[in-house]
Structures are given as structure tokens and as C-alpha cells.
Design a protein around this motif. Sequence first.
Motif, short mmCIF file in Angstrom:
data_model
loop_
_atom_site.label_atom_id
_atom_site.label_comp_id
_atom_site.label_asym_id
_atom_site.label_seq_id
_atom_site.Cartn_x
_atom_site.Cartn_y
_atom_site.Cartn_z
N ILE A 30 0.86 -1.18 0.00
CA ILE A 30 0.00 0.00 0.00
C ILE A 30 0.89 1.23 0.00
N ALA A 31 0.78 2.03 -1.06
CA ALA A 31 1.65 3.21 -1.18
C ALA A 31 1.14 4.10 -2.30
N TRP A 32 1.60 5.34 -2.28
CA TRP A 32 1.36 6.26 -3.38
C TRP A 32 2.02 5.69 -4.64
N GLU A 33 1.30 5.70 -5.76
CA GLU A 33 1.79 4.98 -6.93
C GLU A 33 3.03 5.62 -7.54
N LYS A 34 3.16 6.92 -7.47
CA LYS A 34 4.33 7.58 -8.04
C LYS A 34 5.58 7.15 -7.29
N GLY A 35 6.55 6.61 -8.01
CA GLY A 35 7.79 6.17 -7.40
C GLY A 35 7.69 4.84 -6.67
N ALA A 36 6.60 4.09 -6.91
CA ALA A 36 6.39 2.81 -6.22
C ALA A 36 7.19 1.71 -6.89
N VAL A 37 8.48 1.65 -6.60
CA VAL A 37 9.37 0.70 -7.28
C VAL A 37 9.10 -0.74 -6.85
N CYS A 38 8.36 -0.93 -5.76
CA CYS A 38 8.06 -2.28 -5.28
C CYS A 38 6.74 -2.82 -5.84
N LYS A 39 6.09 -2.04 -6.65
CA LYS A 39 4.76 -2.39 -7.15
C LYS A 39 4.70 -3.79 -7.76
N ASP A 40 5.71 -4.16 -8.54
CA ASP A 40 5.71 -5.44 -9.24
C ASP A 40 6.37 -6.56 -8.42
N LEU A 41 6.74 -6.27 -7.18
CA LEU A 41 7.39 -7.28 -6.35
C LEU A 41 6.42 -7.94 -5.38
N VAL A 42 5.16 -7.50 -5.40
CA VAL A 42 4.16 -8.02 -4.46
C VAL A 42 3.01 -8.66 -5.23
N ASP A 43 2.18 -9.39 -4.52
CA ASP A 43 1.04 -10.06 -5.16
C ASP A 43 -0.09 -9.10 -5.50
N LYS A 44 -0.25 -8.06 -4.68
CA LYS A 44 -1.32 -7.10 -4.92
C LYS A 44 -0.87 -5.72 -4.46
N PHE A 45 -1.17 -4.71 -5.27
CA PHE A 45 -0.74 -3.35 -4.96
C PHE A 45 -1.94 -2.43 -4.88
N TYR A 46 -2.00 -1.63 -3.80
CA TYR A 46 -3.07 -0.66 -3.62
C TYR A 46 -2.47 0.75 -3.70
N PRO A 47 -2.83 1.53 -4.73
CA PRO A 47 -2.26 2.88 -4.89
C PRO A 47 -2.94 3.91 -3.99
N ILE A 48 -2.58 3.90 -2.73
CA ILE A 48 -3.19 4.78 -1.74
C ILE A 48 -2.08 5.45 -0.93
N SER A 49 -2.25 6.72 -0.66
CA SER A 49 -1.27 7.44 0.14
C SER A 49 -1.15 6.82 1.53
N ILE A 50 0.07 6.75 2.04
CA ILE A 50 0.29 6.18 3.37
C ILE A 50 -0.29 7.07 4.48
N THR A 51 -0.76 8.25 4.12
CA THR A 51 -1.40 9.13 5.11
C THR A 51 -2.87 8.79 5.32
N GLU A 52 -3.41 7.92 4.48
CA GLU A 52 -4.83 7.54 4.58
C GLU A 52 -4.97 6.39 5.58
N TYR A 53 -4.87 6.72 6.85
CA TYR A 53 -4.82 5.72 7.91
C TYR A 53 -6.03 4.80 7.91
N ASP A 54 -7.22 5.37 7.93
CA ASP A 54 -8.42 4.54 8.05
C ASP A 54 -8.67 3.70 6.82
N GLU A 55 -8.36 4.23 5.64
CA GLU A 55 -8.55 3.47 4.42
C GLU A 55 -7.57 2.29 4.35
N ILE A 56 -6.35 2.52 4.78
CA ILE A 56 -5.37 1.43 4.81
C ILE A 56 -5.80 0.36 5.80
N LEU A 57 -6.30 0.77 6.94
CA LEU A 57 -6.80 -0.20 7.92
C LEU A 57 -7.95 -1.01 7.33
#
Length: 369
Positions: free
Chosen positions: A29-56
Motif C-alpha cells: 500500500i503506497a502512493w503509486e508515483k515512485g512505487a518501485v516495489c509495485k511489481d514485487l508483491v502479489d497485490k498493490f493498492y495505490p493509496i497514500s500512506i497518510t490515509e490511515y483509516d482506508e489502509i486499515l
Amino acid sequence: MKLAIIGASPGQMYLCKKAKEKGIETISIAWEKGAVCKDLVDKFYPISITEYDEILRICQEENIDGVVSNASDKTSEQVAYVAEAMGLHCTKRSVIQVTRDKTITREISQNVDGLTPIRFYNYKGGASLFLPCVVKPVPGAGKRGVSFVNTEDEFSDAIRYANAEPHTAILIEEFINGREVSVESISFEGKHYVIQITDKDTTGAPHFLELAHHQPSTLCKDVQDKIRFTVPNLLSAVGFENGATHIELKIDQYNNLYLIEINARGGGDEISNQLVELSTGYDYVGAMIDVALGIFKEPVIPEHNYSGVYYLCQQTADKIPFFLSSITKSWLVELTMDFDRIEFNNATRNRDRNGFLIYKSDHKITETD
């Protein structure tokens, strides 16, 4: 098992790769711009790490078994927020917030067995109450906003320099002359294990920019034993329970220990991602994952090697021949440098540096190797 990794910057890359090696299903879970790990995981969520409740919400929906990040102050608090809400292994968010507040950690450290107290106060205006001193923003890392001060004119400049960084307050503390080290540790359910002690080469005053790190430390055994005794006391005092920590200390000529800061994460500058495993053979990044998943086992250190990293910047431009010659050396692990177009900054913060060299050997590598 399913693991959530908060952030997708280069600092999280080793977590993503290690989880894949261990056969663990991953989401990032991370902001998509500069997300170099995007293709290293099974699933990627393009969400800012400041969105606490949404990430939860996402982590609950994914029914994760653990949540983790590394080498980032920005993500450590988010990890604690999610894990605490889901009843997973973590250090409480309130404790993470304490470790990020240099004034509170300084207050706590004054009474920790093994540490020597120093003078300090929060700046409210006017001249410094004592000289020499170090001026630093209360939050922050990477030497941002930090200055050594020896005169009143320098003090005014240092306050302006600290004010250029985001902060809630400015800490003024006594300057301790001595060697600087960092301590790389892992904790599980309130039990703390010091894995390695790292020697630091810095520019010294005024900004203490880090130029190199070397493992293991060359401190004498008595001092290293004292550090291994003191760090668990400090971590228990602040209430740290689960995860990696990177603690910076000063050692004076009388072998007194002084706290610089506590970082509730693995060390940056490739310390946690590469150097610890290179020097000890211990899977430090894997241990962070195991802590998050609640399957951690007491560490065993299988190897005793030397590892280190050298950085390039204006202050180390004389090391260019050393960097160039390292390409053919058996001890070279990684080299990052633009040989075609090198623009050296007059670096004052860790992020200003221009490249690095990582080694592993049976001895400390220097320019003569």
C-alpha cells in the motif's frame, strides 16, 4: 500467511523480496508515483500512506496476518496504527510517537541504567543556555536540520537551519565529543536482541553528515558489552515491544554512553537492508517479517564478516578512484554511481549524497584495498 507492506519506495524492496522468498502472500500500500516495489508483491493498492483509516479497512478486508515496513519514519507509525487495531504483533502507536519525539526520549534516557545524562531543553527564543551545543528539530531523521554550535552567531544560523525543516519544536542539547555508533536490534514481545553495532564516519561539525558505515564496530569488548546491556534497558524504558530499532549513540573518551536518538525502524543507508546480514549472516529483514507475523525465533548469529558502505558527495570526491577501482574487486557487493555525469553537491543531509559502494570481506575495506 498474508503480509501487508506499507510503502513501496526502495527502502521496502528487501522486505518485498524476502517475503516472496519465504513464500508469503504480500500486499503493498503506497502512493503509486515512485512505487518501485509495485511489481514485487502479489497485490498493490495505490493509496497514500497518510490515509490511515482506508489502509486499515483494506488490511481488514484482506485479512492480513501481519503488517511491516522498514527504514522509514513515515511508515512506522502507520504500521503500528494498523497492527494495533487488528491485534497483530507491533509496538503501540503511542510508543512510536514517543520515539519520534527527541525531547521525550531525551527525558526518558536520563534515568536509563548504562546511559550518561546530558543537558538539554526545548528552544523558546533568545540565546543558547550553554555552548557548545547541538541544535536539531524534535522530529526528523537523516541529519535534517541538525547543526553543531560553538558561538552565539552560529546559534542564530543553526536555529534558522532547523526552522527550514518541518517540526513542532527545536531541541538544544549538550554537545558530546566522541565516537558515534548505531545499534541494530530486533525485539519480540518485549524481549530485545542486539544484532550488530555499526561504526559511523561523519563530516563532524556542523551537520554530521554520514559518509560511511562499517560493521562490526571496532569498539573494545567492554564497551560493546556495555552497549548490549544498555540498549535493552532503553527500549524497555520507552515501551518498545516488537520490531527493529536503529539507535544512535555517542561514546566519550571515558567510555560513557550518550543517547543521540531512537529510531523505531531498521537503519537506513542499507544498514538494515544489507549490511547486517552481510556481516552476521543473520536474516535481519526476514526477522522483521517474522516479528510482524508472530513467528519470530531467538536470533542465532552464524557468521562474523566485515561489511560496510561508502557514500559519494562533495566531501568524499577524493574517493572517486577508489570507487572506480572497486569494480574489479571480489569484495564489492553493490556500486551505485553515474560515471558519465557526476554532479557533486555540498551535502548537508543524508539525502544529498550521490552514490554508494557496499562491501563484504574478511577485513574492513579501505582505500588501500
